[in-house]
Design a protein around this motif. Structure first.
Motif, short mmCIF file in Angstrom:
data_model
loop_
_atom_site.label_atom_id
_atom_site.label_comp_id
_atom_site.label_asym_id
_atom_site.label_seq_id
_atom_site.Cartn_x
_atom_site.Cartn_y
_atom_site.Cartn_z
N ASP A 100 0.82 -1.22 0.00
CA ASP A 100 0.00 0.00 0.00
C ASP A 100 0.85 1.27 0.00
N LEU A 101 1.91 1.28 0.79
CA LEU A 101 2.71 2.50 0.87
C LEU A 101 3.51 2.74 -0.39
N ARG A 102 3.94 1.66 -1.06
CA ARG A 102 4.69 1.82 -2.30
C ARG A 102 3.78 2.18 -3.47
N SER A 103 2.53 1.69 -3.39
CA SER A 103 1.57 1.94 -4.47
C SER A 103 0.22 2.29 -3.87
N PRO A 104 0.10 3.52 -3.32
CA PRO A 104 -1.10 3.88 -2.57
C PRO A 104 -2.34 4.13 -3.44
N MET A 105 -2.14 4.53 -4.70
CA MET A 105 -3.28 4.89 -5.55
C MET A 105 -3.74 3.67 -6.35
N LYS A 106 -4.71 2.93 -5.79
CA LYS A 106 -5.22 1.73 -6.46
C LYS A 106 -6.56 1.98 -7.12
N GLY A 107 -7.19 3.07 -6.82
CA GLY A 107 -8.50 3.38 -7.38
C GLY A 107 -8.37 4.24 -8.62
N PRO A 108 -9.42 4.98 -8.96
CA PRO A 108 -10.68 5.05 -8.20
C PRO A 108 -11.51 3.78 -8.33
N PHE A 109 -12.32 3.53 -7.30
CA PHE A 109 -13.14 2.33 -7.29
C PHE A 109 -14.61 2.67 -7.49
N ARG A 110 -15.31 1.78 -8.15
CA ARG A 110 -16.77 1.90 -8.25
C ARG A 110 -17.36 0.86 -7.31
N THR A 111 -17.97 1.32 -6.24
CA THR A 111 -18.57 0.40 -5.28
C THR A 111 -20.09 0.39 -5.46
N LEU A 112 -20.66 -0.78 -5.30
CA LEU A 112 -22.09 -0.97 -5.53
C LEU A 112 -22.89 -0.55 -4.31
N ARG A 113 -24.05 0.02 -4.58
CA ARG A 113 -24.92 0.42 -3.47
C ARG A 113 -26.32 -0.16 -3.59
N ASP A 114 -26.65 -0.73 -4.74
CA ASP A 114 -27.98 -1.32 -4.94
C ASP A 114 -27.91 -2.83 -4.76
N GLY A 115 -29.04 -3.42 -4.38
CA GLY A 115 -29.10 -4.86 -4.21
C GLY A 115 -28.63 -5.30 -2.84
N SER A 116 -28.81 -6.57 -2.58
CA SER A 116 -28.47 -7.12 -1.28
C SER A 116 -26.98 -7.46 -1.19
N ALA A 117 -26.43 -7.24 0.01
CA ALA A 117 -25.03 -7.61 0.27
C ALA A 117 -24.95 -8.82 1.20
N THR A 118 -26.06 -9.51 1.40
CA THR A 118 -26.11 -10.61 2.35
C THR A 118 -25.12 -11.72 2.01
#
Length: 363
Positions: A100-118
């Motif tokens: 992480d410290l050597r390569s901190p920029m891994k995004g940007p990420f698209r995270t889901l907000r719809d639907g179930s996360a069960t």
């Protein structure tokens, strides 16, 4: 009489599959998904998943999501949409904080907000229980049962799996035998085995403690590096030996040795945390960057062993008030908290300070 494995046994099979890089299928009211532990996923399996042409989602805990600057819309976890051009190396870099410290920029990420996360939540809990990093590749399937049968994969009923993963596994006494120790020749070792196929746990008995009065007791979690190797990064070894010595001096006691290495995350993940500590993070921060809680242990194991041995009250050797509260909540009376302040050295002073400042230990 049926030889079909029950859910506890199926979960043990699923843990073994995930640790070997073999996916598992979950099916329930929220649909069906294929899940694979991100850290053990083989390159050929990842290629095969890509060829399915279905969207891939990487489930990570809210702690790992916070490190990645990814929005955890589901509260305790985030569902990261895997880019179509993402290679397996990308998946592993997002999962494991080693670089992480050597390569901190891994995004940007698209995270889901719809639907179930069960089902994603169950996948993370299952990965944790297998002592793997809490990150799972999840693929929604139109026919989970059919897919599992076609590919000879373990199929789990999601609702039953979720209940079994959070339930306390009963412990069974396997054997006990006399074990003379350096601190007392009147030693005895009791071995307990959980129904879920997990690690065995032990009770070291010194002398013949009375069941009708509080027993001097230490609730000790296994620490391979401290207990066996004499590591200076923690105070576990000195606490183990100090507790046994005090029991030997008093003539009786019970030391519960629970196989919950690294506060319940396993030795491999503990070493990952140590590597992060070498980068400047404290114990709690390292656990969070890996995706774990501050402490993943289940101390109900200790109270269950005490009850099985016939003890209902203890004088608890600990610096951790949370252990006292947990004992009391599980029906074991703590008549006294006996301090165990040993093992301070220049290598673990920061670790002990973190235990005091962030985990409430009385040092």
């Amino acid at each position: 009489m049926s030889l079909r494995p029950d859910m506890t046994q199926m979960l043990a099979r699923a843990r073994g599959d995930l640790r070997m890089g073999v996916p598992v299928v979950l099916s329930g009211r929220d649909g069906s998904v294929l899940i694979a532990a991100a850290e053990t996923l083989h390159a050929d399996s990842y290629t095969a998943l890509r060829r399915l042409g279905l969207p891939l989602v990487l489930a990570v805990t809210n702690w790992r999501a916070s490190t990645l600057k990814a929005r955890a819309y589901d509260g305790d976890l985030a569902r990261i949409a895997v880019p179509d051009d993402a290679a397996l190396g990308w998946l592993l870099a997002v999962t494991d904080p080693a670089d992480d410290l050597r390569s901190p920029m891994k995004g940007p990420f698209r995270t889901l907000r719809d639907g179930s996360a069960t089902l994603h939540r169950i996948a993370l809990t299952l990965a944790k229980s297998a002592r793997l990093l809490p990150a799972a590749l999840v693929v929604a399937l139109p026919d989970g049962a059919g897919f599992a049968a076609e590919h000879d994969l373990t199929l789990l009923d999601a609702d039953a799996a979720a209940a079994a993963l959070t339930a306390f596994s009963p412990l069974n006494k396997v054997v006990d035998a006399r074990l003379p120790l350096a601190v007392s020749e009147a030693g005895r070792l009791h071995v307990f085995r959980p129904d879920d196929g997990g690690e065995e746990h032990y009770a070291i008995q010194i002398g013949t403690p009375h069941r009708d009065r509080p027993v001097l007791c230490r609730l000790h979690s296994a620490c391979f590096t401290g207990d066996l190797l004499g590591s200076l990064k923690c105070d576990c070894g000195p606490q183990l030996r100090g507790a046994l010595a005090q029991m030997g001096t008093e003539g009786s006691g019970i030391l519960l040795y629970l196989n919950q290495e690294g506060r319940g995350i396993g030795l491999a993940n503990k070493m990952r945390a140590y590597s992060l500590q070498d980068q400047g993070f404290d114990t709690v921060e390292a656990n969070h960057r890996l995706g774990f809680e501050d402490d993943e242990r289940d101390f109900r194991i200790g109270t269950a062993i005490l009850s099985a041995l016939g003890f209902s009250a203890v004088r608890l050797l600990t610096n951790n008030p949370a252990k006292v509260a947990m004992m009391e909540s599980q029906g074991i009376t703590v008549t006294e908290r006996v301090p165990l302040k040993v093992g301070l050295n220049p290598h673990n002073s920061g670790y002990l300070r973190t235990k005091a400042d962030k985990s409430g230990h009385l040092l």
